[in-house]
Design a protein around this motif. Structure first.
Motif, PDB file in Angstrom:
ATOM      1  N   LYS A 151       5.624   9.372   7.620  1.00 45.86           N
ATOM      2  CA  LYS A 151       7.078   9.203   7.598  1.00 45.86           C
ATOM      3  C   LYS A 151       7.532   8.157   6.586  1.00 45.86           C
ATOM      4  O   LYS A 151       8.619   8.258   6.019  1.00 45.86           O
ATOM      5  CB  LYS A 151       7.562   8.818   8.996  1.00 45.86           C
ATOM      6  N   TYR A 152       6.701   7.148   6.360  1.00 42.77           N
ATOM      7  CA  TYR A 152       7.047   6.071   5.429  1.00 42.77           C
ATOM      8  C   TYR A 152       6.211   6.190   4.165  1.00 42.77           C
ATOM      9  O   TYR A 152       5.137   6.789   4.163  1.00 42.77           O
ATOM     10  CB  TYR A 152       6.857   4.711   6.105  1.00 42.77           C
ATOM     11  N   ASP A 153       6.701   5.612   3.084  1.00 43.11           N
ATOM     12  CA  ASP A 153       6.051   5.706   1.778  1.00 43.11           C
ATOM     13  C   ASP A 153       5.153   4.517   1.461  1.00 43.11           C
ATOM     14  O   ASP A 153       4.151   4.665   0.777  1.00 43.11           O
ATOM     15  CB  ASP A 153       7.123   5.822   0.676  1.00 43.11           C
ATOM     16  N   LEU A 154       5.547   3.328   1.925  1.00 41.68           N
ATOM     17  CA  LEU A 154       4.826   2.098   1.608  1.00 41.68           C
ATOM     18  C   LEU A 154       4.605   1.265   2.865  1.00 41.68           C
ATOM     19  O   LEU A 154       5.378   1.353   3.824  1.00 41.68           O
ATOM     20  CB  LEU A 154       5.628   1.243   0.617  1.00 41.68           C
ATOM     21  N   MET A 155       3.562   0.436   2.825  1.00 41.44           N
ATOM     22  CA  MET A 155       3.337  -0.570   3.856  1.00 41.44           C
ATOM     23  C   MET A 155       3.154  -1.902   3.149  1.00 41.44           C
ATOM     24  O   MET A 155       2.283  -2.049   2.295  1.00 41.44           O
ATOM     25  CB  MET A 155       2.100  -0.252   4.690  1.00 41.44           C
ATOM     26  N   MET A 156       3.989  -2.869   3.500  1.00 39.00           N
ATOM     27  CA  MET A 156       3.933  -4.199   2.906  1.00 39.00           C
ATOM     28  C   MET A 156       3.314  -5.176   3.897  1.00 39.00           C
ATOM     29  O   MET A 156       3.717  -5.215   5.055  1.00 39.00           O
ATOM     30  CB  MET A 156       5.335  -4.680   2.536  1.00 39.00           C
ATOM     31  N   LYS A 157       2.370  -5.960   3.422  1.00 33.89           N
ATOM     32  CA  LYS A 157       1.786  -7.030   4.229  1.00 33.89           C
ATOM     33  C   LYS A 157       2.430  -8.326   3.777  1.00 33.89           C
ATOM     34  O   LYS A 157       2.390  -8.662   2.588  1.00 33.89           O
ATOM     35  CB  LYS A 157       0.276  -7.085   4.032  1.00 33.89           C
ATOM     36  N   CYS A 158       3.025  -9.043   4.721  1.00 35.79           N
ATOM     37  CA  CYS A 158       3.767 -10.253   4.380  1.00 35.79           C
ATOM     38  C   CYS A 158       3.286 -11.423   5.230  1.00 35.79           C
ATOM     39  O   CYS A 158       3.014 -11.265   6.422  1.00 35.79           O
ATOM     40  CB  CYS A 158       5.260 -10.048   4.636  1.00 35.79           C
ATOM     41  N   TYR A 159       3.195 -12.575   4.608  1.00 35.11           N
ATOM     42  CA  TYR A 159       2.869 -13.821   5.298  1.00 35.11           C
ATOM     43  C   TYR A 159       4.098 -14.702   5.301  1.00 35.11           C
ATOM     44  O   TYR A 159       4.660 -14.995   4.245  1.00 35.11           O
ATOM     45  CB  TYR A 159       1.722 -14.548   4.592  1.00 35.11           C
ATOM     46  N   TYR A 178       0.842  -1.197   0.000  1.00 28.85           N
ATOM     47  CA  TYR A 178       0.000   0.000   0.000  1.00 28.85           C
ATOM     48  C   TYR A 178       0.874   1.243   0.000  1.00 28.85           C
ATOM     49  O   TYR A 178       1.884   1.289   0.713  1.00 28.85           O
ATOM     50  CB  TYR A 178      -0.869   0.046   1.265  1.00 28.85           C
ATOM     51  N   SER A 179       0.498   2.263  -0.758  1.00 25.27           N
ATOM     52  CA  SER A 179       1.125   3.572  -0.609  1.00 25.27           C
ATOM     53  C   SER A 179       0.442   4.246   0.574  1.00 25.27           C
ATOM     54  O   SER A 179      -0.775   4.125   0.753  1.00 25.27           O
ATOM     55  CB  SER A 179       1.002   4.401  -1.886  1.00 25.27           C
ATOM     56  N   ILE A 180       1.225   4.913   1.413  1.00 26.96           N
ATOM     57  CA  ILE A 180       0.692   5.514   2.629  1.00 26.96           C
ATOM     58  C   ILE A 180       1.248   6.923   2.809  1.00 26.96           C
ATOM     59  O   ILE A 180       2.214   7.316   2.151  1.00 26.96           O
ATOM     60  CB  ILE A 180       1.023   4.659   3.873  1.00 26.96           C
TER      61      ILE A 180
END
Length: 80
Positions: free
Chosen positions: A38-46, A33-35
């Motif tokens: 302070k941060y640019d991206l959020m990654m969801k990982c399994y 996701y672009s957010i």
């Protein structure tokens, strides 16, 4: 299965490049996701239960081109 979220700070103008590379190159990345903030991206990982989170982040995420910084959140329980 363990779920983690990784916040990613990218080089300026490279968030879309990083997002696409993460989806293409890292099997455990489910969504990016672009957010804002302070941060640019959020990654969801399994990750499998026996997979080491530190090694995964250090070796598969932080080595992607144009990543400047990461912040990892480990989850405990999902509520539906």
């Amino acid at each position: 299965m363990q779920t983690i979220f990784i916040m990613v700070k990218c080089d300026l103008g490279k968030a879309y490049v990083v997002a696409n590379k993460a989806i293409e190159m890292v099997e455990n990345v489910s969504e990016v996701y672009s957010i804002s903030g302070k941060y640019d991206l959020m990654m969801k990982c399994y990750l499998s239960e026996d997979m080491d989170i530190g090694h995964f982040v250090n070796e598969q995420i932080q080595t992607l081109p144009h990543i400047k910084d990461t912040f990892t959140m480990i989850t405990f329980k999902a509520f539906a």
